[in-house]
Motif scaffolding. Structure first.
Motif, PDB file in Angstrom:
ATOM      1  N   SER A   1      -3.214   4.409   1.680  1.00 32.12           N
ATOM      2  CA  SER A   1      -4.652   4.675   1.610  1.00 32.12           C
ATOM      3  C   SER A   1      -5.473   3.627   2.340  1.00 32.12           C
ATOM      4  N   GLY A   2      -4.870   2.526   2.754  1.00 36.50           N
ATOM      5  CA  GLY A   2      -5.605   1.463   3.424  1.00 36.50           C
ATOM      6  C   GLY A   2      -6.157   0.437   2.445  1.00 36.50           C
ATOM      7  N   VAL A   3      -5.956   0.666   1.163  1.00 38.59           N
ATOM      8  CA  VAL A   3      -6.347  -0.294   0.126  1.00 38.59           C
ATOM      9  C   VAL A   3      -5.204  -0.399  -0.877  1.00 38.59           C
ATOM     10  N   ILE A   4      -5.189  -1.501  -1.593  1.00 34.01           N
ATOM     11  CA  ILE A   4      -4.168  -1.699  -2.620  1.00 34.01           C
ATOM     12  C   ILE A   4      -4.855  -1.625  -3.975  1.00 34.01           C
ATOM     13  N   THR A   5      -4.346  -0.776  -4.810  1.00 33.48           N
ATOM     14  CA  THR A   5      -4.866  -0.690  -6.174  1.00 33.48           C
ATOM     15  C   THR A   5      -3.991  -1.542  -7.084  1.00 33.48           C
TER      16      THR A   5
ATOM     17  N   ASP B   1       0.857  -1.188   0.000  1.00 28.56           N
ATOM     18  CA  ASP B   1       0.000   0.000   0.000  1.00 28.56           C
ATOM     19  C   ASP B   1       0.892   1.237   0.000  1.00 28.56           C
TER      20      ASP B   1
END
Length: 153
Positions: A133-137, A129
């Motif tokens: 952001s707390g999410v993985i794109t 990450d």
């Protein structure tokens, strides 16, 4: 310890050749097992079974013959392709299990708990990450997870 006693020259040559094949394919002797560090410093000591400061041929060949005898499942003094395959699979599984324990065992008890796995996964997630952001794109994923796509493409 040795199961073979009276062998023809042909059988002895076959065993010697098989021992060389086993060494090359990964079963190896104790010397090939180490990659340096503290374990690497102990190579000689492990071979020197009687701790007299020298290694005899019997001491040198002991690890290989132990593996040979373990692989010789039917005890006939030879190793078939099936026996060799089973022995190599067993050693491969042992190495993988040892590597997994080494990698995930945080508290050093030689066991892996669910908490230790979660801890490791949290660290991996945080590293991937990149923008926190707390999410993985998809563009943050390493190539091996992103279906061959390069980051940022």
């Amino acid at each position: 310890m040795q199961r073979y006693t009276s062998m023809t020259l042909f059988r002895k040559i076959n065993i010697a050749l098989l021992a060389a094949v086993v060494t090359v394919t990964g079963a190896g002797i104790a010397l090939a097992d180490d990659r340096g560090g503290k374990r690497g410093e102990m190579r000689f000591e492990r071979l020197d079974a009687d701790s007299d400061g020298s290694v005899t041929f019997a001491e040198f060949s002991r690890p290989m013959m132990e593996r040979f005898n373990e692989a010789d499942a039917d005890g006939d003094g030879t190793i078939s392709a099936t026996e060799l395959e089973e022995a190599l699979e067993s050693r491969r599984a042992e190495r993988r299990a040892s590597h997994m324990i080494e990698r995930f065992d945080i508290d050093g008890d030689e066991r892996v708990s669910a908490d230790e796995i979660v801890n490791r996964q949290e660290k991996m997630f945080a590293l991937m990450d990149r923008d926190d952001s707390g999410v993985i794109t998809e563009d943050e994923l390493p190539r091996r997870f992103a279906g061959g796509k390069r980051r940022g493409n």
